[in-house]
Design a protein around this motif. Structure first.
Motif, PDB file in Angstrom:
ATOM      1  N   PRO A 162       0.800  -1.233   0.000  1.00 14.62           N
ATOM      2  CA  PRO A 162       0.000   0.000   0.000  1.00 14.62           C
ATOM      3  C   PRO A 162       0.831   1.281   0.000  1.00 14.62           C
ATOM      4  O   PRO A 162       0.291   2.372  -0.158  1.00 14.62           O
ATOM      5  N   PHE A 213      -2.436   1.885   7.333  1.00  9.41           N
ATOM      6  CA  PHE A 213      -2.474   0.592   6.665  1.00  9.41           C
ATOM      7  C   PHE A 213      -2.147  -0.528   7.650  1.00  9.41           C
ATOM      8  O   PHE A 213      -1.283  -0.372   8.507  1.00  9.41           O
ATOM      9  N   HIS A 237      -3.026   8.324   6.051  1.00  9.70           N
ATOM     10  CA  HIS A 237      -3.600   6.999   5.804  1.00  9.70           C
ATOM     11  C   HIS A 237      -3.012   6.021   6.812  1.00  9.70           C
ATOM     12  O   HIS A 237      -1.841   6.132   7.180  1.00  9.70           O
TER      13      HIS A 237
END
Length: 247
Positions: free
Chosen positions: A147, A194, A192
């Motif tokens: 990712p 992950f 973000h």
């Protein structure tokens, strides 16, 4: 000499002794020693007032100016050092091993001595400190559903803020294989988080680290092939071939 009638050895060549443990990334061996050394060296677990690089003929006092970042960037010292040597504090406890690539710090030595496994963890990225931020500079193309992107800034690991590459890489490397980790990154102005699985590390340190190592191909510093697994029979690859292009 280390406790338990053992020797900790840093060597590019396999020592002629009974090998108890081997770290292929840092060229570390733990071997059995029959003679009982009276004053074995121990890892220093406390803050040190001063350290010196010590060999058979001299001691050079100074300090670590840059910490070890994972397997690829060993620590550096404030003074020019001779190799090989031991990095010791004033109480003659281990602070590191001085090698041709830099200093292997005590946390890596302690893990090697105390752990049952010489494996390291990997989440498919390599990082460096850029303007005091932990920045991703390489991505593993073989890591499933990776990712991350080059340029991402690592903010936290398992909810704890990350301040430098040395700490982040050490925590990843020392993680148990197949466990999951929560990594928060900043990409542009957005954050973000992950969930990633810790895989086994295959390259780094005294091994090449091109990400092809997990497939069984190892390279010299100039990217000539020095080792190929038998599974590559029939592909046309040979020892000595040099990597020129990808895709």
């Amino acid at each position: 000499a280390v406790p338990g009638n053992k020797r900790l050895i840093h060597s590019a060549y396999q020592p002629n002794a009974k090998i108890l443990k081997h770290d292929i990334f840092l060229n570390l061996y733990l071997v059995e020693a029959k003679d009982n050394f009276k004053h074995p060296f121990k890892i220093n677990n406390h803050l040190s007032l001063g350290v010196a690089s010590v060999d058979a003929k001299s001691a050079i006092e100074g300090k670590i100016v840059k910490r070890q970042v994972g397997l690829n960037n060993f620590a550096t010292f404030s003074e020019r050092l001779k190799t090989p040597a031991l990095l010791l504090n004033s109480c003659c406890a281990f602070e590191g091993i001085v090698t041709d690539k830099g200093i292997i710090e005590k946390v890596y030595l302690e893990r090697f001595l105390s752990s049952n496994s010489s494996d390291y963890g990997d989440v498919g990225i390599r990082v460096s400190d850029v303007k005091r931020e932990v920045t991703i500079d390489r991505i593993d193309p073989f890591y499933k559903n990776n990712p991350f992107k080059v340029g991402d800034i690592v903010v936290s690991l398992e909810g704890k803020k990350i301040y430098n590459s040395a700490t982040f890489m050490r925590q990843i490397l020392f993680s148990k294989i197949s466990t999951s980790k929560s990594v928060e990154i900043k990409r542009g102005s957005k954050h973000h988080t992950f969930k990633v699985v810790v895989n086994k590390r295959y390259g780094g340190g005294y091994l090449s680290d091109t990400f092809l190592e997990q497939k069984g191909i190892y390279f010299s510093p100039n990217l000539s092939i020095i080792q190929i697994k038998d599974s590559f029979d029939g592909y046309g690859l040979r020892i000595g071939d040099k990597l020129i292009q990808v895709n």
